[in-house]
Design a protein around this motif. Structure first.
Motif, mmCIF file in Angstrom:
data_model
loop_
_atom_site.group_PDB
_atom_site.id
_atom_site.type_symbol
_atom_site.label_atom_id
_atom_site.label_comp_id
_atom_site.label_asym_id
_atom_site.label_seq_id
_atom_site.Cartn_x
_atom_site.Cartn_y
_atom_site.Cartn_z
ATOM 1 N N UNK A 189 37.835 36.486 55.345
ATOM 2 C CA UNK A 189 37.160 35.709 54.311
ATOM 3 C C UNK A 189 36.172 36.594 53.548
ATOM 4 N N UNK A 190 35.457 37.431 54.284
ATOM 5 C CA UNK A 190 34.545 38.356 53.623
ATOM 6 C C UNK A 190 35.272 39.335 52.724
ATOM 7 N N UNK A 191 36.444 39.799 53.162
ATOM 8 C CA UNK A 191 37.225 40.730 52.353
ATOM 9 C C UNK A 191 37.710 40.089 51.057
ATOM 10 N N UNK A 192 38.104 38.813 51.127
ATOM 11 C CA UNK A 192 38.558 38.139 49.909
ATOM 12 C C UNK A 192 37.419 38.035 48.900
ATOM 13 N N UNK A 193 36.236 37.691 49.381
ATOM 14 C CA UNK A 193 35.081 37.643 48.487
ATOM 15 C C UNK A 193 34.778 39.023 47.922
ATOM 16 N N UNK A 194 34.911 40.055 48.773
ATOM 17 C CA UNK A 194 34.615 41.415 48.326
ATOM 18 C C UNK A 194 35.601 41.877 47.257
ATOM 19 N N UNK A 195 36.883 41.502 47.372
ATOM 20 C CA UNK A 195 37.861 41.899 46.368
ATOM 21 C C UNK A 195 37.508 41.315 45.006
ATOM 22 N N UNK A 196 37.146 40.034 44.995
ATOM 23 C CA UNK A 196 36.751 39.410 43.727
ATOM 24 C C UNK A 196 35.460 40.044 43.211
ATOM 25 N N UNK A 197 34.516 40.291 44.118
ATOM 26 C CA UNK A 197 33.241 40.892 43.709
ATOM 27 C C UNK A 197 33.443 42.283 43.124
ATOM 28 N N UNK A 198 34.296 43.075 43.741
ATOM 29 C CA UNK A 198 34.561 44.419 43.229
ATOM 30 C C UNK A 198 35.185 44.369 41.843
ATOM 31 N N UNK A 199 36.148 43.449 41.663
ATOM 32 C CA UNK A 199 36.783 43.326 40.354
ATOM 33 C C UNK A 199 35.745 42.982 39.283
ATOM 34 N N UNK A 200 34.857 42.042 39.589
ATOM 35 C CA UNK A 200 33.813 41.643 38.641
ATOM 36 C C UNK A 200 32.854 42.802 38.403
ATOM 37 N N UNK A 201 32.453 43.465 39.498
ATOM 38 C CA UNK A 201 31.479 44.549 39.394
ATOM 39 C C UNK A 201 32.009 45.703 38.557
ATOM 40 N N UNK A 202 33.246 46.117 38.832
ATOM 41 C CA UNK A 202 33.821 47.255 38.115
ATOM 42 C C UNK A 202 34.043 46.911 36.648
ATOM 43 N N UNK A 203 34.534 45.692 36.378
ATOM 44 C CA UNK A 203 34.790 45.341 34.977
ATOM 45 C C UNK A 203 33.483 45.210 34.195
ATOM 46 N N UNK A 204 32.451 44.631 34.814
ATOM 47 C CA UNK A 204 31.160 44.508 34.134
ATOM 48 C C UNK A 204 30.560 45.877 33.826
ATOM 49 N N UNK A 205 30.814 46.826 34.724
ATOM 50 C CA UNK A 205 30.223 48.154 34.540
ATOM 51 C C UNK A 205 31.014 49.011 33.563
ATOM 52 N N UNK A 206 32.350 48.909 33.579
ATOM 53 C CA UNK A 206 33.185 49.806 32.775
ATOM 54 C C UNK A 206 33.818 49.134 31.566
ATOM 55 N N UNK A 207 33.942 47.796 31.610
ATOM 56 C CA UNK A 207 34.676 47.054 30.570
ATOM 57 C C UNK A 207 36.101 47.576 30.412
ATOM 58 N N UNK A 208 36.653 48.122 31.496
ATOM 59 C CA UNK A 208 37.982 48.725 31.446
ATOM 60 C C UNK A 208 38.934 47.983 32.380
ATOM 61 N N UNK A 209 39.986 47.330 31.843
ATOM 62 C CA UNK A 209 41.001 46.724 32.712
ATOM 63 C C UNK A 209 41.687 47.757 33.602
ATOM 64 N N UNK A 210 41.876 48.988 33.077
ATOM 65 C CA UNK A 210 42.534 50.032 33.861
ATOM 66 C C UNK A 210 41.697 50.404 35.078
ATOM 67 N N UNK A 211 40.381 50.578 34.874
ATOM 68 C CA UNK A 211 39.507 50.916 36.000
ATOM 69 C C UNK A 211 39.487 49.792 37.029
#
Length: 428
Positions: free
Chosen positions: A44-66
């Motif tokens: 359950x923690x991993x599922x939350x982390x996957x979504x969090x990472x996707x949000x974190x990386x996109x907010x920081x880079x604005x890159x779908x590729x990243x």
């Protein structure tokens, strides 16, 4: 007075009915409860982390590729490092391997949860966290048959499988809402806490066991153990067939990977595309939960082994009908039916355990798991490329037809190997 006919002919004996375990019987075992609860919390923690990472990386880079690249890192490490690191579960006590992996992953995720962590460091930490899941999963898979014997192992596997599917659906469904409230960094901190909780549960609920491999003090190298594990798995026709049954998922998991473009094709204005996508992605896990319950609860141990070939074909056959471009309701039923057929993996897993020596299970399970992830990743990648040219419906139908052909060949091969394994199951 007329003679009565005896109930049985002399020298004939009815075969005693096969004993089936129950979920209550499995849950009464404290060590299994600890493994089960710890795995559920960590997942359950991993599922939350996957979504969090996707949000974190996109907010920081604005890159779908990243964003996609970081998500791809969750597939790559087990494929590369799984065959090598899984051998740790056969070299050292399995409980100790699991504890160290949990503690190391907690530390790495704690660093990821520090605001401002550089992007390159974040990617490296994700890689290491997922890499450590390989020896943990191998140790856990190898330990489970020691805790649950006979049909209890199948029931425990079914319960774990249903829990994993339910936790994944819950994690993805609730992940966005949780992250919206907590923020991505706090969600990563929550993932760190689940690893620590899993470690505490293992310490409290799973007893110490000696290392499974008996040596004279000279431990073989990891490369030597990897080669020996590959020879064991692929040198035995029974194990080779069972591994290919497991890797068949590369065909029937493909629809989940192109669920979003498929949803766009089904859009008729009644439901938003994201909602259709969610329904499609939840269809197969729903079928898997239903199939696992029915298959484990109402089919005898030997009956599962006999039905395994037919069930594997059921996972792929319904997908062929997607070529007719049915409406959403029919597509959902077809995908749920495909998920029901996936319950054959319980029987394949139980048969695999019967054929692998206990001291070699860690390496064997690690090899299978790595190939499983590779089959899923490659299948989704090929499906996405073909869907770009042909459209999602024909690609799903082609995957179903190809998978059905492979499953039919495996089913015929399996009929030649299953007799000995069924005899072992009945003897337990």
């Amino acid at each position: 007075m007329a003679a009565t006919k005896p109930d049985r002919l002399p020298g004939r004996h009815r075969r005693p009915p096969e004993r089936q375990a129950t979920y209550g019987e499995v849950l009464a075992i404290g060590e299994f409860r600890s493994l089960w609860l710890g795995q559920a919390m960590s997942l359950l923690g991993d599922q939350l982390a996957q979504v969090a990472l996707a949000v974190l990386v996109y907010n920081r880079t604005q890159s779908p590729l990243a964003t996609a690249a970081v998500y791809a890192l969750t597939y790559l490490p087990p494929i590369i490092g799984g065959p090598l690191l899984a051998g740790l579960a056969d070299r050292f006590p399995r409980r100790r391997v699991m504890l160290l992996c949990d503690l190391l992953r907690a530390g790495l995720v704690a660093i990821m949860a520090i605001p401002g962590t550089p992007f390159g460091v974040l990617c490296a930490l994700v890689f290491l966290v997922v890499l450590l899941s390989a020896p943990f999963s191998a140790a856990r898979a190898a330990l489970l048959p020691e805790i649950l014997e006979g049909d209890r192992y199948v029931m425990g596997s079914a319960l774990q499988n249903m829990t994993n599917q339910a936790v994944q659906m819950l994690g993805f469904a609730a992940g966005g809402a949780v992250i919206a409230g907590l923020g991505p960094y706090r969600a990563l901190a929550l993932d760190c806490a689940t690893f620590l909780a899993s470690a505490l549960i293992l310490v409290a609920g799973v007893r110490r066991r000696a290392a499974p491999a008996v040596t004279d003090g000279n431990l073989p190298s990891m490369w030597t153990m990897t080669r020996a594990g590959a020879r064991l798995v692929f040198g035995d026709r029974r194990l080779r067939t069972l591994v290919l049954f497991a890797w068949l998922c590369g065909f029937y998991v493909l629809p989940e990977g192109i669920a979003v473009p498929y949803a766009a094709e089904l859009d008729d204005g009644r439901l938003p595309v994201p909602v259709i996508s969610g329904l499609l992605m939840a269809a197969m896990p729903t079928g898997t939960v239903l199939g696992a319950f029915l298959f484990s609860r109402f089919v005898t141990p030997s009956g599962r082994l006999r039905a395994m070939g037919w069930m594997s074909m059921l996972t792929c056959a319904p997908l062929i009908l997607c070529a007719m471009r049915p409406p959403l309701e029919i597509v959902l039923l077809l995908w749920i039916l495909s998920g029901v057929g996936g319950a054959y993996q319980l029987a394949a897993n139980a048969a695999f355990v019967q054929c692998v020596p206990p001291e070699r299970r860690g390496q064997a399970f690690g090899l299978v798991q790595s190939g499983l992830l590779a089959a899923q990743g490659v299948g989704i990648l090929i499906g996405g490329a073909l869907a770009q040219e042909l459209g999602p419906e024909p690609v799903v139908a082609l995957a179903g037809a190809a998978g059905l052909s492979v499953a039919a060949v495996l089913a015929m091969t399996w009929t030649e190997s299953r007799t000995e394994i069924i005899a072992k199951v009945r003897a337990v």
